[in-house]
Design an enzyme around this catalytic site. Structure first.
Site, PDB file in Angstrom:
ATOM      1  N   GLU A 294     -37.052 -29.378 -13.232  1.00 57.01           N
ATOM      2  CA  GLU A 294     -36.999 -28.577 -14.479  1.00 57.01           C
ATOM      3  C   GLU A 294     -36.944 -27.080 -14.194  1.00 57.01           C
ATOM      4  O   GLU A 294     -37.518 -26.278 -14.937  1.00 57.01           O
ATOM      5  CB  GLU A 294     -38.209 -28.884 -15.383  1.00 57.01           C
ATOM      6  CG  GLU A 294     -38.083 -30.155 -16.140  1.00 57.01           C
ATOM      7  CD  GLU A 294     -36.706 -30.321 -16.750  1.00 57.01           C
ATOM      8  OE1 GLU A 294     -36.156 -31.411 -16.617  1.00 57.01           O
ATOM      9  OE2 GLU A 294     -36.174 -29.350 -17.327  1.00 57.01           O
TER      10      GLU A 294
HETATM   11  C1  LIG Z   1     -37.857 -36.301  -8.173  1.00 54.68           C
HETATM   12  C2  LIG Z   1     -36.810 -35.430  -8.788  1.00 54.68           C
HETATM   13  C3  LIG Z   1     -36.379 -35.712 -10.088  1.00 54.68           C
HETATM   14  C4  LIG Z   1     -35.387 -34.933 -10.664  1.00 54.68           C
HETATM   15  N1  LIG Z   1     -34.908 -35.264 -11.905  1.00 54.68           N
HETATM   16  C5  LIG Z   1     -33.775 -34.645 -12.362  1.00 54.68           C
HETATM   17  C6  LIG Z   1     -33.114 -35.111 -13.544  1.00 54.68           C
HETATM   18  O1  LIG Z   1     -33.584 -36.028 -14.215  1.00 54.68           O
HETATM   19  N2  LIG Z   1     -31.954 -34.506 -13.911  1.00 54.68           N
HETATM   20  C7  LIG Z   1     -31.404 -33.484 -13.204  1.00 54.68           C
HETATM   21  O2  LIG Z   1     -30.342 -32.988 -13.583  1.00 54.68           O
HETATM   22  N3  LIG Z   1     -32.006 -33.017 -12.080  1.00 54.68           N
HETATM   23  C8  LIG Z   1     -33.169 -33.567 -11.652  1.00 54.68           C
HETATM   24  N4  LIG Z   1     -33.784 -33.126 -10.504  1.00 54.68           N
HETATM   25  C9  LIG Z   1     -33.192 -31.993  -9.793  1.00 54.68           C
HETATM   26  C10 LIG Z   1     -34.030 -30.741  -9.881  1.00 54.68           C
HETATM   27  O3  LIG Z   1     -33.981 -30.203 -11.163  1.00 54.68           O
HETATM   28  C11 LIG Z   1     -33.546 -29.802  -8.774  1.00 54.68           C
HETATM   29  O4  LIG Z   1     -34.004 -30.343  -7.544  1.00 54.68           O
HETATM   30  C12 LIG Z   1     -34.020 -28.383  -8.953  1.00 54.68           C
HETATM   31  O5  LIG Z   1     -33.412 -27.804 -10.072  1.00 54.68           O
HETATM   32  C13 LIG Z   1     -33.741 -27.517  -7.721  1.00 54.68           C
HETATM   33  O6  LIG Z   1     -32.418 -27.653  -7.300  1.00 54.68           O
HETATM   34  P1  LIG Z   1     -32.135 -27.988  -5.748  1.00 54.68           P
HETATM   35  O7  LIG Z   1     -32.955 -29.171  -5.394  1.00 54.68           O
HETATM   36  O8  LIG Z   1     -30.681 -28.070  -5.536  1.00 54.68           O
HETATM   37  O9  LIG Z   1     -32.733 -26.772  -4.968  1.00 54.68           O
HETATM   38  P2  LIG Z   1     -31.969 -25.386  -4.672  1.00 54.68           P
HETATM   39  O10 LIG Z   1     -31.343 -24.880  -5.907  1.00 54.68           O
HETATM   40  O11 LIG Z   1     -31.119 -25.541  -3.473  1.00 54.68           O
HETATM   41  O12 LIG Z   1     -33.201 -24.439  -4.335  1.00 54.68           O
HETATM   42  C14 LIG Z   1     -33.830 -24.393  -3.045  1.00 54.68           C
HETATM   43  C15 LIG Z   1     -34.799 -23.204  -3.030  1.00 54.68           C
HETATM   44  O13 LIG Z   1     -34.052 -21.991  -3.258  1.00 54.68           O
HETATM   45  C16 LIG Z   1     -34.562 -21.303  -4.379  1.00 54.68           C
HETATM   46  N5  LIG Z   1     -33.444 -20.717  -5.126  1.00 54.68           N
HETATM   47  C17 LIG Z   1     -32.300 -21.286  -5.506  1.00 54.68           C
HETATM   48  N6  LIG Z   1     -31.552 -20.425  -6.203  1.00 54.68           N
HETATM   49  C18 LIG Z   1     -32.240 -19.270  -6.264  1.00 54.68           C
HETATM   50  C19 LIG Z   1     -32.002 -17.992  -6.857  1.00 54.68           C
HETATM   51  N7  LIG Z   1     -30.909 -17.732  -7.563  1.00 54.68           N
HETATM   52  N8  LIG Z   1     -32.961 -17.039  -6.693  1.00 54.68           N
HETATM   53  C20 LIG Z   1     -34.088 -17.290  -6.009  1.00 54.68           C
HETATM   54  N9  LIG Z   1     -34.368 -18.467  -5.441  1.00 54.68           N
HETATM   55  C21 LIG Z   1     -33.458 -19.453  -5.567  1.00 54.68           C
HETATM   56  C22 LIG Z   1     -35.299 -22.350  -5.204  1.00 54.68           C
HETATM   57  O14 LIG Z   1     -36.313 -21.779  -6.018  1.00 54.68           O
HETATM   58  C23 LIG Z   1     -35.846 -23.259  -4.129  1.00 54.68           C
HETATM   59  O15 LIG Z   1     -37.062 -22.746  -3.653  1.00 54.68           O
HETATM   60  C24 LIG Z   1     -34.834 -33.841  -9.937  1.00 54.68           C
HETATM   61  C25 LIG Z   1     -35.304 -33.545  -8.662  1.00 54.68           C
HETATM   62  C26 LIG Z   1     -36.266 -34.327  -8.088  1.00 54.68           C
HETATM   63  C27 LIG Z   1     -36.727 -33.997  -6.685  1.00 54.68           C
END
Ligand SMILES: Cc1cc2nc3c(=O)[nH]c(=O)nc-3n(C[C@H](O)[C@H](O)[C@H](O)COP(=O)(O)OP(=O)(O)OC[C@H]3O[C@@H](n4cnc5c(N)ncnc54)[C@H](O)[C@@H]3O)c2cc1C
Length: 556
Positions: A428
């Site tokens: 989220e």
């Molecule tokens: C168990 C689980 C359930 C989930 N359920 C859903 C779901 O139902 N539907 C759905 O669509 N998604 C879902 N997600 C996805 C979740 O919303 C994402 O994992 C989350 O938004 C982070 O994206 P990412 O994993 O690609 O991390 P990344 O975006 O790659 O981020 C990695 C790190 O970089 C930081 N970062 C990234 N961009 C920036 C920026 N611009 N500025 C500063 N810091 C930054 C982040 O804060 C984080 O610390 C789920 C994830 C998990 C693990």
């Protein structure tokens, strides 16, 4: 694991701290009087304790399985979900025109806390449906509402949200899923979505996926994204389920926690979809669902903090180690263990109060349409999401410490709390992204909403709290003059400070009732306000030092 719903604490919070009487005084929520509130807290609490709590460990030890393309839930989860749906808890805040109860979100927030405390793995499925119901209520056509809302509200069908793709996580605008118009008002959706909570399961007869995808004329980035309803089984106009859509679960993720909640990789191969809202305005529609879900996830933090605290207290009273002059003593009597357990309780109460302040603001915005309530809710949402989930993680971690070695051993359940709640700081919108939202978008009104809340807090005659608010004002003024990246560098500290100041204020409001509330407020305020001052001191450190270190400097 046994669980006692904190009904009297929530009652106290509603009446003494967050001013729920304002909500029940509105015409919109006039039905939510004392009797109704008591009945809801009692019934939902009983269901959570009796039906869901026994499933918590089962979900952990019997993870969801993918069998022949279908997801099987852990034993007992079908019955557990059935109790949630039959109790009317999924659609309790939904529009009565479609079968909902039209109750305040604040009460749904309380019920969600109970469900999450009892069994966090069970929590996301109804939570996703609740967010989807709200998104459809606000953005869908009348036909889509009539077809989907009654089934989602009754819990017969469940909802999901599909944003994330391998290359599009926090940066949702990078998504590649496509939507091709089929010429009959429907669309063919193609693409892969990852991490989809509840992507498939055997709890409901149908699963309704809200999917973000780009139309052929959609521009790059978030402005070119549209939202589509893509059902697993395609219903006819009267809701009778027909053929299977061309979508499938590719795999289930192996996770640190919430083993009883399926997290799916979904493949859409020209799946039939219906546009929700206007073309290219999908992010606005999805934001309705995400804001609802952010508060829901905030409550996951509170849920786990509450359950872990109950668990740790019971252990501390039972486990004997060391001596006092009177002989062997329970570890609870050691000052350091008291520090841990009292801190867990106080932090949990502050987090709950912040989430409920947010929920009351949302209800007041709904009931009155006043912009000031809307702005207050928007400001509090990222604070609640990040602070409550951080508290959930920290409290669960302290819970392990209270258990000593037994906390590290799975059979006590203390470790499961930490494993289950850890993701709440990630999904989220990560907590870092929440903090950036706070110092970016939420201060884009020149700080009006933030300063209005500070004025409210400052009305309390408490010197240390006022000193902290004065410093928060200075730091906010400073932030407003900075370019965005400078703000972002200190954003997490700013959110941490703001949350502790709001948490102290809510504790002090509750302390007026005296007794244990006053004692708990003393524990929280005397620790949180100095922490807030320290966090504020870090906000203006800025980005220069961070960028001075190269990746080579950070390597071995
Ligand atoms: C168990 C689980 C359930 C989930 N359920 C859903 C779901 O139902 N539907 C759905 O669509 N998604 C879902 N997600 C996805 C979740 O919303 C994402 O994992 C989350 O938004 C982070 O994206 P990412 O994993 O690609 O991390 P990344 O975006 O790659 O981020 C990695 C790190 O970089 C930081 N970062 C990234 N961009 C920036 C920026 N611009 N500025 C500063 N810091 C930054 C982040 O804060 C984080 O610390 C789920 C994830 C998990 C693990």
């Amino acid at each position: 694991m046994s669980y006692t719903p904190p009904v009297s604490e929530i009652r106290h919070l509603l009446s003494t701290v967050v001013g729920f009487d304002q909500v029940s005084a509105t015409a919109r929520f006039a039905e939510a009087g004392d009797e109704m509130v008591d009945a809801i807290l009692y019934e939902a609490g009983r269901m959570a304790a009796d039906v869901l709590a026994p499933l918590n460990r089962v979900g952990d030890t019997h993870p969801t399985r993918l069998e022949n393309g279908k997801v099987r839930m852990p034993p007992g989860f079908i019955e557990g979900y059935g109790a949630i749906a039959q109790g009317g808890w999924v659609g309790m805040a939904a529009d009565p025109e479609y079968g909902g109860m039209g109750l305040p979100l604040t009460l749904m927030t309380a019920v969600n806390e109970f469900i999450g405390s009892a069994c966090l793995s069970m929590n996301l499925i109804p939570l996703m449906s609740q967010g989807q119901i709200e998104a459809l209520e606000h953005h869908a056509s009348d036909e889509l509402k009539a077809l989907y809302l009654p089934k989602l509200i009754s819990g017969e069908w469940a909802g999901t949200m599909n944003l994330t793709e391998p290359q599009a996580g926090s940066d949702v605008g990078a998504l590649r899923s496509k939507a091709e118009p089929l010429g009959d008002g429907t669309y063919a959706i193609t693409g892969q979505k990852i991490y989809i909570s509840g992507g498939d399961h055997d709890l409901t007869e149908n699963i309704c996926h809200l999917v973000l995808a780009r139309l052929p004329d959609g521009v790059e980035g978030t402005k070119g994204i549209s939202l589509f309803m893509v059902p697993k089984l395609i219903p006819d106009a009267d809701g009778t389920l027909g053929v299977a859509n061309t979508l499938k679960v590719v795999s289930l993720e192996h996770k640190l926690g919430q083993a009883g909640c399926p997290t799916a990789v979904m493949q859409y191969d020209g799946a039939k979809g219906w546009l929700v809202g206007e073309p290219h305005k999908g992010m606005a529609a999805m934001f309705t669902m995400m804001n609802n879900a952010r508060l829901g996830v905030a409550m996951q933090g509170v849920s786990v903090a509450e359950a872990a605290t109950q668990h740790a207290l019971a252990y501390a009273l039972d486990r004997k180690q060391g001596q006092t002059p009177k002989g062997a003593t329970a570890i609870f009597d050691h000052a350091d263990v008291r520090r841990m357990v009292a801190g867990m309780k106080a932090d949990t109460a502050a987090a709950r109060a912040i989430a409920f302040e947010c929920a009351v603001s949302i209800d007041m915005a709904t009931a009155t349409g006043e912009a000031a309530w809307n702005a207050r809710a928007a400001l509090l949402t990222p604070i609640a999401k990040a602070y409550c989930t951080n508290v959930g993680i920290a409290v669960a971690d302290t819970g392990i410490q209270v258990h000593g070695g037994m906390g590290y051993i799975e059979e006590t359940g203390a470790a499961q709390y930490l494993r289950d709640v850890r993701v709440a700081a990630i999904y989220e919108g990560t907590n870092g992204i929440q903090a950036m939202d706070l110092v970016g978008r939420k201060l884009s009104d020149g700080g009006d909403a933030a300063f209005a809340l500070m004025d409210e807090i400052n009305a309390m005659d408490h010197p240390a709290l006022r000193a902290a608010v004065t410093e928060l004002r200075h730091v906010t003024d400073w932030l407003l003059e900075q370019p965005l990246n400078e703000r972002f560098a200190g954003a997490v500290h700013y959110l941490a400070a703001f949350a502790r100041i709001i948490g102290s204020w809510t504790h002090l409001k509750g302390a007026r009732a005296g007794g244990k509330h006053a004692k708990l407020a003393q524990i929280y305020v005397s620790r949180a306000l100095p922490e807030a001052m320290a966090e504020l001191g870090k906000v203006s450190l800025g980005a220069t030092d961070l960028y001075a270190l190269s990746a080579e400097d950070l390597a071995t």
